[in-house]
Every structure is written in structure tokens, then in C-alpha cells.
Design a protein around this motif. Structure first.
Motif, PDB file in Angstrom:
ATOM      1  N   GLU A 172       0.927  -0.975   0.052  1.00 22.60           N
ATOM      2  CA  GLU A 172      -0.063  -0.116   0.074  1.00 22.60           C
ATOM      3  C   GLU A 172       0.952   1.212  -0.010  1.00 22.60           C
ATOM      4  OE1 GLU A 172      -4.161   1.262   2.336  1.00 22.60           O
ATOM      5  OE2 GLU A 172      -2.360   0.486   3.490  1.00 22.60           O
ATOM      6  N   PRO A 173       0.618   2.255  -0.834  1.00 18.50           N
ATOM      7  CA  PRO A 173       1.378   3.489  -0.914  1.00 18.50           C
ATOM      8  C   PRO A 173       0.857   4.453   0.230  1.00 18.50           C
ATOM      9  CG  PRO A 173       0.376   2.948  -2.952  1.00 18.50           C
ATOM     10  CD  PRO A 173      -0.285   2.006  -2.038  1.00 18.50           C
ATOM     11  N   ARG A 201      -2.478   6.262  -0.350  1.00 20.80           N
ATOM     12  CA  ARG A 201      -3.694   5.636  -0.410  1.00 20.80           C
ATOM     13  C   ARG A 201      -4.069   4.911   1.146  1.00 20.80           C
ATOM     14  NH1 ARG A 201      -3.379   0.734  -4.193  1.00 20.80           N
ATOM     15  NH2 ARG A 201      -3.221   2.249  -5.648  1.00 20.80           N
ATOM     16  N   GLN A 245       7.756   3.749  -2.191  1.00 18.26           N
ATOM     17  CA  GLN A 245       6.476   3.984  -2.597  1.00 18.26           C
ATOM     18  C   GLN A 245       5.551   2.828  -1.721  1.00 18.26           C
ATOM     19  OE1 GLN A 245       4.841   6.125  -4.182  1.00 18.26           O
ATOM     20  NE2 GLN A 245       2.880   5.166  -4.780  1.00 18.26           N
ATOM     21  N   ALA A 246       5.825   1.581  -1.747  1.00 16.75           N
ATOM     22  CA  ALA A 246       5.081   0.401  -1.249  1.00 16.75           C
ATOM     23  C   ALA A 246       5.426   0.118   0.125  1.00 16.75           C
ATOM     24  CB  ALA A 246       5.095  -0.764  -2.239  1.00 16.75           C
TER      25      ALA A 246
END
Length: 75
Positions: free
Chosen positions: A11-12, A15, A43-44
Motif C-alpha cells: 500500500e502506498p 492510499r 512507494q510501497a
């Protein structure tokens, strides 16, 4: 009220913040400030990572602008 949530797999940050608060950029900046080193993770986010969500009650929700100041594209 400050709370701690867990990231979902891959999940970024944006989000996660939207999922939990329903807010965008100002809330993301507040979450990054409350979690030193979070942006350096990339990012993730890894699954299960604890992320502190600070109290955002003072900040207006995105889209809560003054209706008189809004631009109308169509009549």
C-alpha cells in the motif's frame, strides 16, 4: 485523537492516508511528519507496518472549501 494503523501489503502512503482519513495532501504531510523515516521506505509499504495517524480534527477535509470561492465550470 492520534491512532496507529497497519499498512496493507504494497500500500502506498497516500492510499493508506486516504483509506483511514478520507483526506489528501495536508493529511499526508502530517502523517509523514508524525512518522520519521516513513518516506524513506519507498512507494510501497510492507504489510503490517505500524503508521501513526495524528489528530487531523483542526484541518478541513479536502473539498471543504468555501462554496463562494469555488469556480463553477458550468451554469
Amino acid at each position: 485523537m492520534t491512532r496507529v494503523v497497519q499498512a496493507r501489503q504494497g500500500e502506498p502512503i497516500d492510499r493508506l492516508v486516504w483509506r483511514v482519513t478520507g483526506r489528501g495532501s495536508p493529511a499526508i504531510e502530517a502523517v509523514l511528519a508524525a512518522n520519521p523515516g516513513l518516506a524513506a521506505r519507498g512507494q510501497a509499504l510492507p504489510e503490517g507496518l505500524d503508521v501513526v495517524i495524528p489528530d487531523l480534527a483542526e484541518a478541513p477535509a479536502d473539498g471543504a472549501a468555501d462554496p463562494a470561492a469555488m469556480i463553477q465550470l458550468w451554469d
